[in-house]
Design an enzyme around this catalytic site. Structure first.
Site, PDB file in Angstrom:
ATOM      1  N   ARG A  84      22.548  68.371  17.382  1.00 20.13           N
ATOM      2  CA  ARG A  84      21.522  69.199  16.368  1.00 20.13           C
ATOM      3  C   ARG A  84      22.314  70.869  15.642  1.00 20.13           C
ATOM      4  NH1 ARG A  84      16.993  71.529  20.555  1.00 20.13           N
ATOM      5  NH2 ARG A  84      16.016  73.181  19.093  1.00 20.13           N
ATOM      6  N   ARG A  93      14.146  67.668  14.969  1.00 17.75           N
ATOM      7  CA  ARG A  93      15.389  68.489  15.330  1.00 17.75           C
ATOM      8  C   ARG A  93      15.836  66.958  15.948  1.00 17.75           C
ATOM      9  NH1 ARG A  93      12.916  72.178  19.569  1.00 17.75           N
ATOM     10  NH2 ARG A  93      12.213  72.855  17.348  1.00 17.75           N
TER      11      ARG A  93
HETATM   12  O1  GSY Z   1      10.098  71.496  22.599  1.00 16.45           O
HETATM   13  C1  GSY Z   1      10.187  70.197  22.778  1.00 16.45           C
HETATM   14  C2  GSY Z   1      10.091  70.312  20.972  1.00 16.45           C
HETATM   15  N1  GSY Z   1       9.378  69.896  20.551  1.00 16.45           N
HETATM   16  C3  GSY Z   1       7.509  68.748  20.121  1.00 16.45           C
HETATM   17  C4  GSY Z   1       8.378  67.962  20.872  1.00 16.45           C
HETATM   18  O2  GSY Z   1       9.402  67.724  21.706  1.00 16.45           O
HETATM   19  N2  GSY Z   1       7.184  66.785  21.188  1.00 16.45           N
HETATM   20  C5  GSY Z   1       6.134  66.902  20.283  1.00 16.45           C
HETATM   21  N3  GSY Z   1       5.178  65.907  20.701  1.00 16.45           N
HETATM   22  N4  GSY Z   1       6.231  68.041  19.603  1.00 16.45           N
HETATM   23  C6  GSY Z   1       6.822  68.682  19.963  1.00 16.45           C
HETATM   24  N5  GSY Z   1       6.810  70.106  19.071  1.00 16.45           N
HETATM   25  C7  GSY Z   1       8.081  70.394  19.114  1.00 16.45           C
HETATM   26  S1  GSY Z   1       8.541  72.032  19.045  1.00 16.45           S
END
Ligand code: GSY
Length: 175
Positions: A84, A93
């Site tokens: 990461r 990520r």
């Molecule tokens: O905060 C977690 C990272 N993240 C995500 C995620 O894990 N899933 C989805 N569907 N959308 C996201 N946007 C972020 S930033």
């Protein structure tokens, strides 16, 4: 192990499933952490920055002797070990580990805010969390999680990808 925490896992770069399994392995190899429960894995539409690939998301429940800050440090170390890099704020990520709740504590430090401030607005967190703990109450919120989830829009962006049990059973740690 006196402390009980829920952690959200998410990945949308590379082999998302392998990365989530590696994160689970690293977490549970720590003798100070015990995996108590885990949700199915969901494929979810990205929230925040939408021009990115679909995520896999799940939630786990652990018991631990670590404090909230120690658990955060271990989560950050695990994210780092799995490649990461902290880049675009809402961007793609390889792995994200977010502490959602820690006992019934409110933790407010520079590094860590618990309960996670946006957790109840995010269907990709609430759907897997309610799967494993529908009656749980977040400190300071009078409605249980399943009621909060019912009130959330946009749940169609969260689709089951690998069931915890039934057809295509998934084991949290593959040996
Ligand atoms: O905060 C977690 C990272 N993240 C995500 C995620 O894990 N899933 C989805 N569907 N959308 C996201 N946007 C972020 S930033």
């Amino acid at each position: 192990m006196e402390n009980r925490a829920f952690i959200a896992l998410g990945s949308n770069i590379g082999n998302r499933y392998d990365t989530i399994m590696s994160a689970l392995k690293l977490l549970t190899e720590n003798p100070k952490i015990k995996l108590v429960n885990y949700s199915s894995i969901y494929e979810t539409d990205p929230i925040g920055y939408e021009e990115q690939d679909l995520f896999l998301n799940m939630v786990i429940e652990i018991q631990t002797v670590l404090s909230g800050i120690e658990l955060l440090d271990f989560c950050l170390k695990t994210e780092f070990e799995l490649g990461r890099k902290r880049e675009i704020r809402w961007g793609p990520r390889s792995i994200d580990l977010d502490i959602l709740t820690f006992n019934q504590e409110n933790i407010e430090t520079e590094k860590l805010t618990v309960p996670h401030p946006r957790m109840t607005e995010r269907a990709f967190v609430m759907v897997p969390l309610v799967e494993i703990n529908p009656d749980h109450h977040i400190p300071g919120v009078d409605k249980p999680l399943n009621v909060l989830l019912n009130e959330l829009p946009d749940k169609e962006g969260v689709r089951i990808w690998k069931r915890k049990s039934g057809e295509g059973v998934f084991e949290p740690i593959e040996s």
